[in-house]
Design an enzyme around this catalytic site. Structure first.
Site, PDB file in Angstrom:
ATOM      1  N   HIS A   6       1.885   4.626  -2.976  1.00 37.82           N
ATOM      2  CA  HIS A   6       1.853   5.856  -2.757  1.00 37.82           C
ATOM      3  C   HIS A   6       3.148   6.444  -3.090  1.00 37.82           C
ATOM      4  CE1 HIS A   6      -2.034   6.579  -0.608  1.00 37.82           C
ATOM      5  NE2 HIS A   6      -1.760   5.855   0.378  1.00 37.82           N
ATOM      6  N   HIS A  49       3.792   6.363  -6.662  1.00 37.89           N
ATOM      7  CA  HIS A  49       2.999   7.320  -7.362  1.00 37.89           C
ATOM      8  C   HIS A  49       3.762   8.823  -7.116  1.00 37.89           C
ATOM      9  CE1 HIS A  49      -1.476   9.242  -7.476  1.00 37.89           C
ATOM     10  NE2 HIS A  49      -0.593   9.595  -8.599  1.00 37.89           N
ATOM     11  N   HIS A  89       0.787  -1.305  -0.055  1.00 31.78           N
ATOM     12  CA  HIS A  89      -0.084  -0.175   0.273  1.00 31.78           C
ATOM     13  C   HIS A  89       0.875   1.325   0.088  1.00 31.78           C
ATOM     14  CE1 HIS A  89      -3.461   2.257   1.432  1.00 31.78           C
ATOM     15  NE2 HIS A  89      -2.658   3.016   1.821  1.00 31.78           N
ATOM     16  N   GLU A  90       1.743   1.454   1.166  1.00 32.24           N
ATOM     17  CA  GLU A  90       2.716   2.485   0.944  1.00 32.24           C
ATOM     18  C   GLU A  90       3.458   2.692   0.136  1.00 32.24           C
ATOM     19  OE1 GLU A  90       1.485   4.781   2.910  1.00 32.24           O
ATOM     20  OE2 GLU A  90       0.309   3.532   4.259  1.00 32.24           O
TER      21      GLU A  90
END
Length: 636
Positions: free
Chosen positions: A428, A431, A424-425
């Site tokens: 980020h 991105h 998940h992180e």
């Protein structure tokens, strides 16, 4: 114009807060017990397990020098006042302001990350405090800019922005002009800017109370050994097979919150009153209108989300009934909602194995993505991995244009969820990496609405890979449970939180008051609706509304739900499609904020103005519940 807002993106767990798991690392040089990991001082953490912040500043002294140089630049701001009607001067100002905020990003990045290593460290509290105060000063000094620009007639504005020297600023200037109905006069804007430091008091006080000052009774595990209870270890206890351990952790934690419920209620009510004040000061009908405005999100997106999820609540109730029966419980409580349905032999996911698992799952994103992320998680040390004494709870990624896109975790090898948090992180951070690589500084800071897509997209790829590889019914049942619980936490729970936000803000907007009693009554009514008629709601669970840090950022959490809904659609497109679908997804990763978020998302393949993506996610949820029920029949 005010400094750009840089966001750090936090991962939520099944309780919807920012806390996560402690770590039990068995690698050489690391702590060997949960107690040692949770209580070890920061100075004893091995260097390899920490992030490399020398990419931001080589030392605290270097930070101090840059900070002073940055402050000295403030004296030049007044030179632009009254002159922004000239295109060359406006271009010079935009370049100057961009340079100020770009340097400020590095300063606040270092201060914030150092503070999270040990939230009680006074030096970094001071660093962060000085940056916050300086931002307020900067906002006051620059408060003339937007009113001055918006005072121009349409004809003058159009002539101004058509100048060749302003071509790279067209999107930025269009957003400034869009603020005209919500911009006050120069003096009023200066006064509003001066309130910024005061406005953060409730949030800061909550953070210090929640992450540092609150203490809880320890928990005796199944062997009778006393274990520390913290925001991080709470999640481990909720996963315990032994119900007495789970129950003890639940009541011990909320006993701590109960002792401070009036203070916590006052802090949350104060934060909501602040939200209402700023919305009204800026001529917005409601806080919801103010919160959706900057990203150009229509009310239909928010309303479609809650309506679509509410239609699926009976399926959620059915899942809780499956869980109750499988656990052979007379009544199901909150502390029964996360423990594994099937006892399994504990499988460890040490850091290196977790990284490799994530990289394997993300292969559809291409060689550059994998190569960059692998270096970031290993040799380049983007990540601060494990828990230590007084480290901030939870997990987050912090974007940066000129440094690494850092991740903070509280990783534990015992739980597969830690691997999902890493994925998940990492979503980020990648991105941020692609956005910084592809966009000018003024357009790289993508909004939260898009951020939660890139992160949960990675989780979807990881989940899909593991389900494809699972052949044993027992293993498959556990993975199905994990996927169901991820949707439950990220879509259902966040939608419930969104309703709580809207209802609590409406009470203040309509002239009402919020106390500990009214908060608890409001929250209990929602708990009963969203958990269903056969779920036992303990009175202590009403206190949960006081421990959710996201509530101090109005209307933030709905974007978790829209994000996962969109991510589920996009992940399926990329996995089942080809190069075209992959390149369309990279439109999102590289888009930054160079267009409205709904436009960028549409280019990637999802139209969130329609309920299609949310309905598809709810259909997938029902399919998963059906498959879990049939798979459990094969597992003794």
């Amino acid at each position: 114009m005010t400094p750009n807002r840089k966001n750090h993106f936090m991962h939520i767990n099944s309780n919807g807060d920012a806390s996560f798991r402690p770590v039990l690392s068995r690698k050489a040089g690391a702590a060997s017990t949960e107690l040692e990991m949770a209580t070890r001082p920061r100075a004893s953490v091995p260097r390899a397990e920490t992030w490399n912040l020398t990419r931001v500043f080589s030392s605290d002294a270097a930070w101090e020098r840059t900070y002073k140089q940055w402050l000295n630049e403030f004296e030049h701001i007044s030179e632009y006042k009254g002159k922004l009607h000239d295109a060359d001067t406006l271009a010079a100002w935009l370049s100057f302001e961009s340079d100020l905020t770009r340097r400020a990003e590095r300063l606040i990045l270092y201060a914030y990350l150092k503070m999270t290593e040990d939230v009680t460290n006074p030096k970094y509290q001071d660093f962060r405090g000085r940056m916050q105060t300086s931002f307020i000063q900067l906002r006051k000094l620059t408060s003339f800019v937007t009113p001055e620009l918006l005072a121009l007639s349409n004809a003058k504005w159009n002539r101004l922005v058509s100048s060749p020297c302003l071509q790279t600023w067209q999107v930025h200037l269009a957003r400034v002009r869009r603020m005209k109905p919500h911009t006050l006069g120069a003096q009023e804007e200066k006064l509003i800017a001066a309130t910024g430091d005061m406005a953060g008091t409730a949030s800061h006080a909550f953070s210090m109370l929640n992450d540092s000052d609150l203490t809880f009774k320890p928990v005796r595990d199944a062997k009778g050994v006393e274990r520390p209870l913290t925001s991080g270890t709470f999640q481990t206890f909720l996963h315990a097979p032994n119900r007495d351990v789970r129950k003890q952790a639940f009541f011990n934690l909320y006993e701590g919150y109960d002792q401070h419920q009036n203070t916590l209620a006052a802090l949350l009510a104060g934060s909501i009153k602040k939200d209402v004040f700023y919305a009204r000061a800026k001529n917005f009908p409601t806080v919801l209108d103010a919160s959706l405005f900057s990203d150009e999100i229509p009310h239909t997106v928010y309303n479609n989300l809650i309506a679509a999820i509410r239609r699926t609540l009976p399926t959620l109730y059915r899942y809780y009934e499956i869980r109750r029966k499988r656990l052979r419980l007379r009544n199901i409580h909150f502390y029964d909602a996360n423990t594994p349905l099937i006892p399994t032999t504990q499988k460890l996911y040490p850091w290196e194995a977790g990284v490799q698992l994530v990289l394997q799952a993300l292969q559809p994103l291409g060689k550059e993505y994998i190569r960059t992320l692998q270096k970031g998680l290993t040799t380049e040390r983007w990540c601060d991995r494990y828990e230590n004494k007084n480290k901030q709870s939870g997990a987050f990624s912090y974007p940066s244009y000129d440094a690494s896109p850092y991740l903070m975790l509280n990783y534990t090898p015992e739980l597969l969820d830690s691997v999902f948090t890493l994925a998940h992180e990492a979503g980020h951070s990648m991105h941020s990496w692609y956005s910084a690589k592809s966009q000018l500084y003024q357009y790289y800071d993508y909004p939260i609405f898009l951020a939660e897509i890139a992160s949960t997209f990675n989780e979807e790829l990881l989940s899909a890979m593991l389900l494809e590889q699972a052949r044993d019914p027992l293993e498959r049942a556990n993975l199905l449970c994990r996927e169901i619980d991820a949707i439950r936490a990220t879509i259902f729970r966040q939608a419930m939180f969104s309703e709580f936000e809207r209802q609590s803000h409406e009470i203040i907007e309509q002239g009402g008051t919020l106390t500990a009693v009214t908060f608890r009554q409001l929250y209990r009514a929602l708990l009963e609706e969203w958990f269903g008629p056969n779920f036992t709601i303990d009175a202590e669970l009403e206190l949960e509304c006081f421990r959710i840090p996201h509530f101090y950022r109005p209307y933030y959490v709905y974007q978790y739900a829209t994000g996962l809904s969109a991510a589920m659609t996009l992940a399926l497109r990329v996995r089942s499609g080809g190069e075209k679908e992959r390149q369309e997804y990279f439109e999102l990763l590289t888009g930054g904020c160079a267009a409205a978020p709904l436009e960028i998302l549409a280019r990637a393949g999802v139209d969130m103005t329609r309920p299609d993506a949310i309905d598809a996610a709810m259909t997938r949820f029902a399919e998963l519940v059906d498959e879990l029920e049939s798979t459990l029949q094969k597992v003794k």
